[in-house]
Design a protein around this motif. Structure first.
Motif, PDB file in Angstrom:
ATOM      1  N   ILE A 243       0.823  -1.209   0.000  1.00 24.71           N
ATOM      2  CA  ILE A 243       0.000   0.000   0.000  1.00 24.71           C
ATOM      3  C   ILE A 243       0.855   1.256   0.000  1.00 24.71           C
ATOM      4  O   ILE A 243       0.571   2.229  -0.705  1.00 24.71           O
ATOM      5  CB  ILE A 243      -0.961  -0.017   1.215  1.00 24.71           C
ATOM      6  CG1 ILE A 243      -2.050  -1.062   1.004  1.00 24.71           C
ATOM      7  CG2 ILE A 243      -1.561   1.364   1.459  1.00 24.71           C
ATOM      8  CD1 ILE A 243      -2.887  -1.343   2.247  1.00 24.71           C
ATOM      9  N   THR A 244       1.916   1.241   0.804  1.00 28.18           N
ATOM     10  CA  THR A 244       2.747   2.449   0.930  1.00 28.18           C
ATOM     11  C   THR A 244       3.875   2.506  -0.090  1.00 28.18           C
ATOM     12  O   THR A 244       4.475   3.575  -0.282  1.00 28.18           O
ATOM     13  CB  THR A 244       3.371   2.510   2.338  1.00 28.18           C
ATOM     14  OG1 THR A 244       4.196   1.346   2.542  1.00 28.18           O
ATOM     15  CG2 THR A 244       2.281   2.560   3.405  1.00 28.18           C
ATOM     16  N   GLY A 245       4.152   1.399  -0.744  1.00 31.67           N
ATOM     17  CA  GLY A 245       5.280   1.358  -1.653  1.00 31.67           C
ATOM     18  C   GLY A 245       6.607   1.426  -0.935  1.00 31.67           C
ATOM     19  O   GLY A 245       7.638   1.751  -1.536  1.00 31.67           O
ATOM     20  N   LYS A 246       6.583   1.121   0.350  1.00 27.65           N
ATOM     21  CA  LYS A 246       7.799   1.153   1.160  1.00 27.65           C
ATOM     22  C   LYS A 246       8.137  -0.255   1.636  1.00 27.65           C
ATOM     23  O   LYS A 246       7.256  -1.081   1.814  1.00 27.65           O
ATOM     24  CB  LYS A 246       7.621   2.058   2.389  1.00 27.65           C
ATOM     25  CG  LYS A 246       7.337   3.511   2.076  1.00 27.65           C
ATOM     26  CD  LYS A 246       7.122   4.289   3.375  1.00 27.65           C
ATOM     27  CE  LYS A 246       6.810   5.749   3.100  1.00 27.65           C
ATOM     28  NZ  LYS A 246       6.549   6.506   4.366  1.00 27.65           N
ATOM     29  N   ASP A 247       9.411  -0.486   1.843  1.00 25.49           N
ATOM     30  CA  ASP A 247       9.844  -1.749   2.429  1.00 25.49           C
ATOM     31  C   ASP A 247       9.944  -1.553   3.936  1.00 25.49           C
ATOM     32  O   ASP A 247      11.011  -1.644   4.531  1.00 25.49           O
ATOM     33  CB  ASP A 247      11.203  -2.149   1.825  1.00 25.49           C
ATOM     34  CG  ASP A 247      11.504  -3.629   2.033  1.00 25.49           C
ATOM     35  OD1 ASP A 247      10.561  -4.389   2.334  1.00 25.49           O
ATOM     36  OD2 ASP A 247      12.670  -4.019   1.895  1.00 25.49           O
ATOM     37  N   ALA A 248       8.795  -1.276   4.543  1.00 22.37           N
ATOM     38  CA  ALA A 248       8.788  -0.899   5.955  1.00 22.37           C
ATOM     39  C   ALA A 248       9.017  -2.083   6.878  1.00 22.37           C
ATOM     40  O   ALA A 248       9.566  -1.929   7.970  1.00 22.37           O
ATOM     41  CB  ALA A 248       7.463  -0.231   6.296  1.00 22.37           C
ATOM     42  N   PHE A 249       8.562  -3.255   6.454  1.00 24.98           N
ATOM     43  CA  PHE A 249       8.688  -4.463   7.269  1.00 24.98           C
ATOM     44  C   PHE A 249       9.392  -5.555   6.481  1.00 24.98           C
ATOM     45  O   PHE A 249       9.151  -5.741   5.284  1.00 24.98           O
ATOM     46  CB  PHE A 249       7.307  -4.974   7.698  1.00 24.98           C
ATOM     47  CG  PHE A 249       6.539  -4.030   8.568  1.00 24.98           C
ATOM     48  CD1 PHE A 249       6.747  -3.999   9.944  1.00 24.98           C
ATOM     49  CD2 PHE A 249       5.600  -3.160   8.019  1.00 24.98           C
ATOM     50  CE1 PHE A 249       6.040  -3.135  10.753  1.00 24.98           C
ATOM     51  CE2 PHE A 249       4.883  -2.283   8.818  1.00 24.98           C
ATOM     52  CZ  PHE A 249       5.119  -2.267  10.186  1.00 24.98           C
TER      53      PHE A 249
END
Length: 334
Positions: A35-41
């Motif tokens: 959803i965020t386009g981030k590799d947050a996890f």
């Protein structure tokens, strides 16, 4: 322990672990990244020796690494059944304690609280314990503080009662890292109705009707709570009625209407379910189990157990043990 913005999570899986608990944590985190386009996890699977692990649903998992190679993680969660133990307790439990000393948040899902507690990492912490394991947990760890909350976050310990609670915990992790809007969107992706937090207690079956504990009328719910608190030292039903402010006759009528049985029969069933928890998830003798649920002898327990479950407790334990043994290895229940 980890120093970049990405949150690194380790999942330590034991043979027979409940697969739903793993996927319920990973899928929300995966969705948040998308959803965020981030590799947050980021996450990796570990087993004690790096070997393949079969889940309770008979699906095999290939871990990324062995526990001894676990480094640079922020959180580590144990997933297992209540009977799960390390094959090499000294080095494996030592590794967990080392990670905890270096700032890793330690956690467990469902039966994973048992090996975490055996590692000594729940001393001085409160922990969430699934209602079907509570009697066995209390018997093995009488000094530990167990709660009925679906989620318990106590400083550097995160414990949850089951798969749905694991999903809720992931939503909390997402909210903390990426904001409430992302957490809500993830919940909507999966049609998850709400995000539960600490202070929300587990729903329990009434064992006697198509309802759960929280759906019971107030006097019945209060009576059940008194029954639950007096498993080892049984109370008189008339005294319970007096405590909840109704007559014994009224209490019986309400119980019959709500649960389809009498208060005494319900109380006996409750004690038998506690006995079955100990039978299946502890190594206590039948004599000790009988005393733990308020009977003076195993023979007195046996008759009521047979009436409630239709099987002799000895045969019930033998049946479960038969299924737990595979290739000379104890296979824990989910």
């Amino acid at each position: 322990m980890n120093h970049d913005e990405k949150i690194h999570i380790a999942f330590l899986i034991f043979p027979g672990f409940p697969m739903a608990c793993l996927t319920s944590m990973i899928e929300p985190l995966r969705a948040a990244n998308e959803i965020t386009g981030k590799d947050a996890f980021g996450w990796k699977l570990y087993s004690e020796g790096g070997q393949r692990v079969e889940a309770s649903a008979h699906v095999w998992f290939e871990p990324d690494l062995a526990l001894e190679d676990c480094e640079a993680v922020d959180q580590l969660f144990l997933l297992s059944g209540p009977s799960s133990r390390f094959e090499r307790p000294a080095p494996s439990e030592g590794k967990l304690r080392k990670l905890a000393r270096h700032g890793v948040t330690m956690g467990a899902i469902s039966g994973g609280v048992f090996p975490l507690a055996r590692s000594g990492l729940l001393e001085g912490y409160s922990t969430s314990v699934h209602w079907c394991y509570e009697a066995a947990f209390a018997a093995e760890f009488p000094r530990l503080t167990a709660t009925e909350d679906v989620i318990m976050i106590d400083r550097q310990r995160m414990t949850v009662s089951g798969a749905a609670a694991a999903f809720d915990l992931s939503l909390h992790l997402i909210q903390d890292a990426l904001g409430a809007d992302v957490a809500i969107e993830v919940a909507c992706w999966f049609q998850h109705p709400l995000m539960r937090g600490q202070g929300v207690t587990q729903r329990k079956p009434t064992f006697a009707a198509e309802s759960t504990h929280d759906m019971l009328p107030t006097p019945i719910r209060q009576a059940v709570e008194i029954f639950n608190a007096n498993i080892e030292d049984p109370v008189n039903v008339a005294d319970v009625a007096d405590q909840v402010g109704v007559s014994a006759r009224q209490l019986e009528r309400m119980f019959r209407k709500t649960t389809g049985t009498t208060p005494l029969a319900y109380y006996r069933s409750l004690r038998m379910h506690k006995a079955r928890q100990l039978l299946l998830y502890s190594k206590d003798s039948m004599a000790d189990i009988a005393i733990a649920v308020g009977y003076s002898s195993a023979s007195a327990l046996n008759k009521n157990y047979l009436d409630v479950f239709g099987v002799h407790p000895r045969d019930d334990r033998n049946k479960v043990n038969m299924f737990r043994v595979r290739e000379n290895t104890i296979v824990p229940p989910a």
